[in-house]
Every structure is written in structure tokens, then in C-alpha cells.
Design a protein around this motif. Structure first.
Motif, mmCIF file in Angstrom:
data_model
loop_
_atom_site.group_PDB
_atom_site.id
_atom_site.type_symbol
_atom_site.label_atom_id
_atom_site.label_comp_id
_atom_site.label_asym_id
_atom_site.label_seq_id
_atom_site.Cartn_x
_atom_site.Cartn_y
_atom_site.Cartn_z
ATOM 1 N N PRO A 65 36.493 45.094 29.900
ATOM 2 C CA PRO A 65 37.137 46.360 30.283
ATOM 3 C C PRO A 65 37.822 46.282 31.648
ATOM 4 N N ILE A 66 37.307 45.459 32.549
ATOM 5 C CA ILE A 66 37.971 45.289 33.844
ATOM 6 C C ILE A 66 39.330 44.622 33.637
ATOM 7 N N ALA A 67 39.375 43.630 32.764
ATOM 8 C CA ALA A 67 40.638 42.952 32.459
ATOM 9 C C ALA A 67 41.647 43.931 31.854
ATOM 10 N N ALA A 68 41.178 44.800 30.975
ATOM 11 C CA ALA A 68 42.071 45.795 30.380
ATOM 12 C C ALA A 68 42.616 46.732 31.453
ATOM 13 N N THR A 69 41.775 47.089 32.396
ATOM 14 C CA THR A 69 42.202 47.949 33.491
ATOM 15 C C THR A 69 43.262 47.252 34.347
ATOM 16 N N LEU A 70 43.050 45.970 34.610
ATOM 17 C CA LEU A 70 44.047 45.210 35.371
ATOM 18 C C LEU A 70 45.390 45.180 34.648
ATOM 19 N N ALA A 71 45.341 45.086 33.335
ATOM 20 C CA ALA A 71 46.567 44.974 32.547
ATOM 21 C C ALA A 71 47.373 46.272 32.534
ATOM 22 N N THR A 72 46.722 47.403 32.730
ATOM 23 C CA THR A 72 47.424 48.678 32.585
ATOM 24 C C THR A 72 47.552 49.485 33.866
ATOM 25 N N SER A 73 46.761 49.192 34.863
ATOM 26 C CA SER A 73 46.763 50.004 36.080
ATOM 27 C C SER A 73 47.837 49.534 37.047
ATOM 28 N N LEU A 74 48.452 50.482 37.693
ATOM 29 C CA LEU A 74 49.516 50.173 38.644
ATOM 30 C C LEU A 74 49.046 50.222 40.089
ATOM 31 N N SER A 75 47.868 50.768 40.302
ATOM 32 C CA SER A 75 47.407 50.909 41.685
ATOM 33 C C SER A 75 45.960 50.453 41.809
ATOM 34 N N LEU A 76 45.588 50.166 43.032
ATOM 35 C CA LEU A 76 44.220 49.752 43.327
ATOM 36 C C LEU A 76 43.232 50.857 42.963
ATOM 37 N N VAL A 77 43.585 52.088 43.237
ATOM 38 C CA VAL A 77 42.709 53.223 42.924
ATOM 39 C C VAL A 77 42.458 53.299 41.418
ATOM 40 N N ASP A 78 43.497 53.137 40.617
ATOM 41 C CA ASP A 78 43.340 53.129 39.153
ATOM 42 C C ASP A 78 42.388 52.020 38.712
ATOM 43 N N ILE A 79 42.575 50.844 39.272
ATOM 44 C CA ILE A 79 41.719 49.714 38.908
ATOM 45 C C ILE A 79 40.269 50.031 39.235
ATOM 46 N N LEU A 80 40.025 50.572 40.414
ATOM 47 C CA LEU A 80 38.654 50.874 40.823
ATOM 48 C C LEU A 80 38.028 51.979 39.973
ATOM 49 N N TRP A 82 39.046 53.257 36.833
ATOM 50 C CA TRP A 82 38.908 52.940 35.417
ATOM 51 C C TRP A 82 38.035 51.705 35.200
ATOM 52 N N GLY A 83 38.052 50.785 36.156
ATOM 53 C CA GLY A 83 37.142 49.641 36.072
ATOM 54 C C GLY A 83 35.695 50.092 36.149
ATOM 55 N N ALA A 84 35.415 51.044 37.044
ATOM 56 C CA ALA A 84 34.054 51.584 37.156
ATOM 57 C C ALA A 84 33.644 52.316 35.877
ATOM 58 N N VAL A 85 34.574 53.076 35.305
ATOM 59 C CA VAL A 85 34.280 53.769 34.037
ATOM 60 C C VAL A 85 33.953 52.742 32.949
ATOM 61 N N GLY A 86 34.755 51.693 32.853
ATOM 62 C CA GLY A 86 34.501 50.642 31.870
ATOM 63 C C GLY A 86 33.151 49.988 32.071
ATOM 64 N N LEU A 87 32.780 49.736 33.328
ATOM 65 C CA LEU A 87 31.475 49.134 33.617
ATOM 66 C C LEU A 87 30.334 50.061 33.226
ATOM 67 N N ASN A 130 35.800 49.161 24.162
ATOM 68 C CA ASN A 130 35.937 49.759 25.484
ATOM 69 C C ASN A 130 37.272 49.331 26.107
ATOM 70 N N ALA A 131 37.581 48.054 26.040
ATOM 71 C CA ALA A 131 38.833 47.550 26.612
ATOM 72 C C ALA A 131 40.039 48.147 25.892
ATOM 73 N N ALA A 132 39.966 48.224 24.569
ATOM 74 C CA ALA A 132 41.071 48.800 23.819
ATOM 75 C C ALA A 132 41.282 50.273 24.176
ATOM 76 N N ALA A 133 40.195 50.999 24.357
ATOM 77 C CA ALA A 133 40.310 52.396 24.749
ATOM 78 C C ALA A 133 40.934 52.522 26.136
ATOM 79 N N LEU A 134 40.567 51.621 27.023
ATOM 80 C CA LEU A 134 41.146 51.650 28.384
ATOM 81 C C LEU A 134 42.625 51.282 28.376
ATOM 82 N N LEU A 135 43.016 50.451 27.409
ATOM 83 C CA LEU A 135 44.427 50.084 27.298
ATOM 84 C C LEU A 135 45.274 51.250 26.805
ATOM 85 N N GLY A 136 44.584 52.199 26.135
ATOM 86 C CA GLY A 136 45.254 53.404 25.674
ATOM 87 C C GLY A 136 46.063 53.162 24.472
#
Length: 136
Positions: A65-80, A82-87, A130-136
């Protein structure tokens, strides 16, 4: 823009995002170790392959899920965020799967790979969703 200019402007952002993702992964792994009903690190050090399987599949499941967040997030805040949500989702899956598997603690401590593979399989399956859901 030349390749060198693109590298110069993009590399710091890449390194920042990679650092944030790595920190999330380490934090998730530490929380996982606290939640684990068995002494995972000690068992791995003793050569327990079931504990090693759980540790390895957990690392993969936390990273997805962290990798999925990296693939779709444009900002550090988004990564943190949505990455936390995925975790959190992955850690809840681990707790639920651990409770659903009878005598998991004793089975892992005894080195029973069937229990470890089953737990790992459920974690990775949930991580894919989880990753697919984060990818939207």
C-alpha cells in the motif's frame, strides 16, 4: 528541459518521497513487531523458518500500500497520510488473521510453516486489495 536539469530538479523530490515511504515502512514493521504474539526477531535469529516467513511476508504486505501511495500521490503530505492509512489497514488485517488462525503463537514458535504461509497469504491478498483501493 535537458535530462540533467530534470534530474537536478526531480532527484531531491524522489529522495524525499523515498525517505518518507521508507520511514513509513519501518514504523509499520515496528508496530507489527509489537502486535505479534510471538518473539519474531528472536525466533528468526534461532533459525525458525515459520517466523522468517511471517516477517518477510509482512514486510511485502506493508510495502504494497505504501508503493501504491507513492505511485499516485503528488505531495509528501499525501504520501504520509495515505501511507499511514494503508499501514493501519494492513496491521488490522494482521491482527484479524492472527486471531482467526488457531494456536498461531504456538504453531509459529514450533516452526510450522503451514501457519506462517497461510498468514502471509492472507496478508499479501489484503495488501493487493488495499493497494488497489489506494490507487483509486
Amino acid at each position: 528541459m535537458s535530462a540533467i536539469e530534470a534530474l537536478t530538479s526531480g532527484l531531491p523530490l524522489l529522495l524525499l518521497h523515498l525517505a518518507a515511504a521508507s520511514i513509513l515502512l519501518v514504523v509499520g514493521a515496528i508496530i507489527h513487531l509489537w502486535l505479534t504474539p510471538f518473539r519474531e526477531r528472536e525466533l528468526v535469529a534461532e533459525g525458525n523458518s515459520a517466523a522468517a516467513t511471517v516477517m518477510a511476508t509482512t514486510a511485502v504486505a506493508l510495502a504494497m500500500p505504501i508503493a501504491a501511495t507513492l505511485a499516485t500521490s503528488l505531495s509528501l503530505v499525501d504520501i504520509l497520510i495515505w501511507g499511514a492509512v494503508g499501514l493501519i489497514v494492513q496491521l488490522l488485517v494482521f491482527v484479524a488473521a492472527s486471531l482467526a488462525l488457531p494456536n498461531l503463537k504456538a504453531r509459529i514458535e514450533a516452526g510450522e510453516n503451514a501457519a506462517a504461509i497461510t498468514l502471509g497469504g492472507w496478508q499479501i491478498a489484503a495488501a493487493l486489495l488495499n493497494a488497489a483501493a489506494l490507487l483509486g
